[in-house]
Each structure stands twice: as structure tokens, then as C-alpha cells.
Scaffold this active site. Structure first.
Site, short mmCIF file in Angstrom:
data_model
loop_
_atom_site.label_atom_id
_atom_site.label_comp_id
_atom_site.label_asym_id
_atom_site.label_seq_id
_atom_site.Cartn_x
_atom_site.Cartn_y
_atom_site.Cartn_z
N LYS A 118 4.90 14.55 -4.27
CA LYS A 118 6.22 13.95 -4.06
C LYS A 118 7.13 14.26 -5.25
O LYS A 118 8.29 14.66 -5.08
CB LYS A 118 6.04 12.44 -3.90
CG LYS A 118 7.25 11.77 -3.28
CD LYS A 118 6.91 10.34 -2.90
CE LYS A 118 8.15 9.47 -3.01
NZ LYS A 118 7.87 8.17 -3.61
N LYS A 202 1.27 1.61 13.48
CA LYS A 202 0.11 0.90 12.95
C LYS A 202 0.55 -0.33 12.15
O LYS A 202 1.48 -0.24 11.36
CB LYS A 202 -0.67 1.86 12.05
CG LYS A 202 -1.86 1.23 11.38
CD LYS A 202 -2.51 2.18 10.38
CE LYS A 202 -3.50 1.37 9.60
NZ LYS A 202 -4.14 1.92 8.49
N LYS A 205 1.31 -3.33 5.90
CA LYS A 205 2.27 -3.94 4.99
C LYS A 205 3.37 -2.94 4.62
O LYS A 205 4.53 -3.29 4.48
CB LYS A 205 1.53 -4.41 3.74
CG LYS A 205 2.27 -5.43 2.95
CD LYS A 205 1.42 -5.91 1.79
CE LYS A 205 0.69 -4.74 1.21
NZ LYS A 205 0.40 -4.73 -0.18
#
Ligand code: TRP
Length: 430
Positions: A118, A202, A205
Site C-alpha cells: 500500500k 461479510k 468490524k
């Protein structure tokens, strides 16, 4: 038959939701009731520090997760249920494993690599905001597993690589220092559903689409009302395929109940009504646990006591095992001449195992040195054969099996190194 040891950790970084319950808590509690298994469940609070720097959140999550598992029926008498940070042998073992783990192996760990990729993609320094904690994550996890020589580790697919790394750590340690560790295996439950969340992805959190496991009734109802559906009107047939509502229902309902909802879909049940059915079905399973959960949440001292007792139980294994491992790598008492390779005179004065039967009819054995001093005392066995098998294992595997044999032996009264030296004499080639 030796029982199969299952071990799994739960990172204390959030509030348990229905996805955790269906995917991990419920199957684990069921598995822990199976005969022939020994289960270890622990709160991975050291792991939580890698992601979270809010102390209150770590504490809160530890409390909520412990209360959830207990409320869901985990029996701390039957399993070993503890908090990672109460077992100082785990970070100690982490260091020993760090020293047998290739840095290159850790470079390839998914979570670390994702962070680096990233950064690279956005033209940043590759290691920007990457802590050494994130980098070391797999080694800490390896120590969690190898500390108790777990055979099977129930985890999600995203964790398989970590289990493979733990196997590698076990093998490289064993290769250097002798057979101390069992290479663990991942146990992936194929039949356990991944629960969709409110938005159909899915439940997680990180997507902010969860339904807290112990949301109060009214909140549970509201959240369920917010599950995405298509815009089909009452009376229009509905598709079960791709329906988050249906999938969640299936995870709680019996086959017959699921079939009935399938029929209702085909007959055009209104979404509002389907949501009401889902709400009632979930609440039926959760309500009794919710009560237990609230009682526990109001009594953190009780949970603390349970966790400390669990840690004490875990350390009955971890402490002697760590002593063996320290000795194996050469962290030894200097005055201990016995640990030097046996000389002729040492060999002449061999320790010996003595097997005997006591007035209670039970069989025991002890290990005494040449002067008759007690080095090791067994507990009672039902048969002389069991006692002999235990002796044979000690002779073959030395102090490495002390942890595993903890239930069959009295606590050590001599220095572990001394015992190790005595046992080495049996396994050493003549
Ligand atoms: N890494 C695991 C997770 O995020 C949690 C964990 C820590 C764990 N130590 C472990 C799981 C040891 C299994 C065994 O889900």
C-alpha cells in the site's frame, strides 16, 4: 490415546458480533465438549496492542470477549481459558522463536506485505507506519501455539499462513535443539458459515456492518430491520440466493425452519415479516446467553478470577516447558556441572527408576540418583503398564515431555537442569 490439543486465540480489539458467534464462538464451545480433545482458548491481548493504542478499548474488549465466551457456554473447568498477557512464558518463547525465524519469511507475511504494498503504491517509504509489532505478529502467534504444543489450530482462512509459519518455527527449533515442538496444523471448519453483515458483505468490524452479539432486544430488532434487501413488494416471490437475511437465518435455524422460510420466500413473504421471523429466531437462541452476559459484565471481578485461574493452569505447563527450552538453547545455570557431557565417573553412578505399589493399590514410580536422592516422583497410576509407559517416555524424550506429563507427576523438587541431566543418561547412546 493422547488427546488432541486444540488452541485458538481471539484478539481483544472489538465487541463480539453475530459473525464471531457463528464462525468461532459457537463451534468452539461445541468442540470443547467433545471427548478426546483438550482445548485452549485465550484472549490475545498482546496481539491487540499491534492494532490498538487506546488502553480503555483493550480493557473493555477483553472484558466483553471473555464474558461472551463464558456466556456462550465455555466451561473454564473443562478447557484452559486464559489471557495471553498473564503467561509471561509466551513473550519469552517469542524471543527464542525470533532467533530461529528467517527475516525473509516474515517479509512475506500477508499483513505486513499488504501494508508495504500500500505504501509503495502511493509512493511512500515502504515501511511508513509499519511497527515492528506488525512485522513480528506471526512469531508471537507461533509462540502462542508452540507454548502448549497444540496439534490443531481452528482459524479462518486468512490465518493459514501464520500456522504454516508456526510449523516452520517448530521445525527449525527442533532441528537445532532436539524434538521439543509439535508442528501444528490449521483446522478450517468447512461447514461453518461466514455470516453476511447488514450490507450483504461479510460481517466484519472493518466494514462497519456488524450486529453485536449481545445487543439489547430492541437494538437487535432495529439492526435486523436495517439488513439490505431488494425492492420486491409483498406478494412478489423473493430469491433466497444472495439474500443476506436468508443466510443469517440459515445459520441459526434448523433444516425444517430453513425450508419453511424458503417456501415463504417463494410465496412472496413481505420483507418486514421475514425480518420479524429472523429477529425472533436469533433472539430465541441469544436471549438466555444475553442474561448470563449481562450478569458477567456486571461482575468483572468474577471474570478476572476465572482468567487468573486459567493462567495458573496454563502456566503449570508453560513454566516447566519453558525451563526445558531455556536449558535446550543453553540458557543454563553455570554451577551445573552435570549438564556438561557425561564423564565416565558420572556414568558409573547412574540414577534409576523405581516402580512400586502402595497400600492404596495404585502404582507409582520415582527417579532417584545414585545416592538415593529423589529426583522425580510420579502420581498414582491404575496399572503398572501405564507407569512403565510413562517411564519409557521420560527416558526417550527427557524433560521435553514434562509439560505433557504434568498431570502424572508431582511438582519438581529439584532443579530442572539436574533432572534433565539425569534423563539424558537414559537416552544417550551407550
Ligand atoms: N491472529 C489471530 C486472529 O487475528 C488471533 C490469534 C493470536 C491466534 N494468536 C493465535 C489464533 C494463536 C490462533 C492461534 O484471528
Amino acid at each position: 490415546m493422547h488427546p488432541t490439543r486444540f488452541l485458538t486465540g481471539i484478539t481483544t480489539s472489538g465487541t463480539p458480533h453475530l459473525g464471531n458467534y457463528v464462525g468461532s464462538i459457537r463451534p468452539s464451545v461445541r468442540a470443547s465438549l467433545t471427548a478426546g480433545v483438550e482445548s485452549y482458548y485465550f484472549l490475545a491481548d498482546y496481539h491487540a496492542l499491534i492494532k490498538i493504542d487506546e488502553p480503555a478499548r483493550i480493557q473493555r474488549s477483553t472484558l466483553e470477549i471473555a464474558a461472551s465466551w463464558l456466556a456462550a457456554g465455555l466451561d473454564p473447568e473443562r478447557v484452559t481459558f486464559y489471557r495471553q498477557s498473564d503467561v509471561p512464558e509466551i513473550p519469552e518463547l517469542t524471543w527464542l522463536l525470533t532467533c530461529v525465524t528467517g527475516k525473509g519469511v516474515l517479509n512475506r507475511a500477508h499483513a505486513y506485505k499488504a501494508a508495504v504494498d500500500k505504501n509503495t503504491a502511493s509512493d511512500q517509504d515502504p515501511d511508513m507506519d509499519v511497527t515492528a509489532g506488525l512485522f513480528m505478529y506471526p512469531v508471537l502467534m507461533g509462540a502462542d501455539i508452540l507454548m502448549f504444543n497444540a496439534h490443531k489450530v481452528p482459524v479462518g482462512r486468512d490465518q493459514i499462513q501464520h500456522i504454516e509459519m508456526a510449523r516452520d518455527m517448530a521445525n527449525s527449533f527442533n532441528h537445532r535443539y532436539g524434538e521439543h515442538f509439535v508442528p501444528p496444523q490449521a483446522a478450517i471448519e468447512e461447514s461453518v458459515a461466514t455470516l453476511p453483515g447488514l450490507d450483504g458483505r461479510k460481517m466484519s468490524k472493518s466494514y462497519d456492518n456488524t450486529i453485536p452479539l449481545f445487543a439489547p432486544r430492541e437494538q437487535l430488532k432495529k439492526l435486523i430491520a436495517g439488513i439490505v434487501t431488494d425492492s420486491r413488494a409483498p406478494g412478489e416471490a423473493k430469491d433466497t440466493e444472495g439474500s443476506a437475511l436468508f443466510q443469517i437465518y440459515q445459520a441459526f435455524a434448523s433444516d425444517d425452519e430453513t425450508q419453511a422460510l424458503r417456501t415463504a420466500y417463494a410465496e412472496g413473504i413481505a420483507w418486514g415479516e421475514a425480518k420479524q421471523i429472523l429477529f425472533e429466531r436469533i433472539d430465541r437462541e441469544i436471549a438466555p446467553m444475553r442474561e448470563a452476559y449481562l450478569a458477567l459484565m456486571n461482575n468483572p471481578a468474577k471474570i478476572e478470577t476465572i482468567l487468573l485461574a486459567g493462567a495458573a493452569k496454563a502456566r503449570q505447563q508453560a513454566t516447566p516447558f519453558m525451563a526445558t527450552l531455556r536449558h535446550a538453547v543453553g540458557l543454563r545455570r553455570l554451577a551445573d556441572q552435570a549438564t556438561v557431557a557425561p564423564t565416565k565417573s558420572v556414568k558409573a553412578a547412574l540414577p534409576s527408576f523405581k516402580q512400586y505399589r502402595e497400600a492404596d493399590g495404585q502404582f507409582r514410580f520415582k527417579l532417584v540418583d545414585a545416592q538415593g536422592r529423589l529426583l522425580l516422583q510420579s502420581c498414582a497410576f491404575e496399572s503398572p503398564k501405564l507407569a512403565a509407559q510413562t517411564i519409557a517416555r521420560l527416558q526417550r524424550e527427557g524433560t521435553a515431555v514434562l509439560g505433557e506429563l504434568a498431570h502424572a507427576l508431582e511438582p519438581l523438587t529439584v532443579d530442572l537442569a539436574e533432572l534433565d541431566a539425569a534423563l539424558t543418561l537414559f537416552s544417550a547412546p551407550a
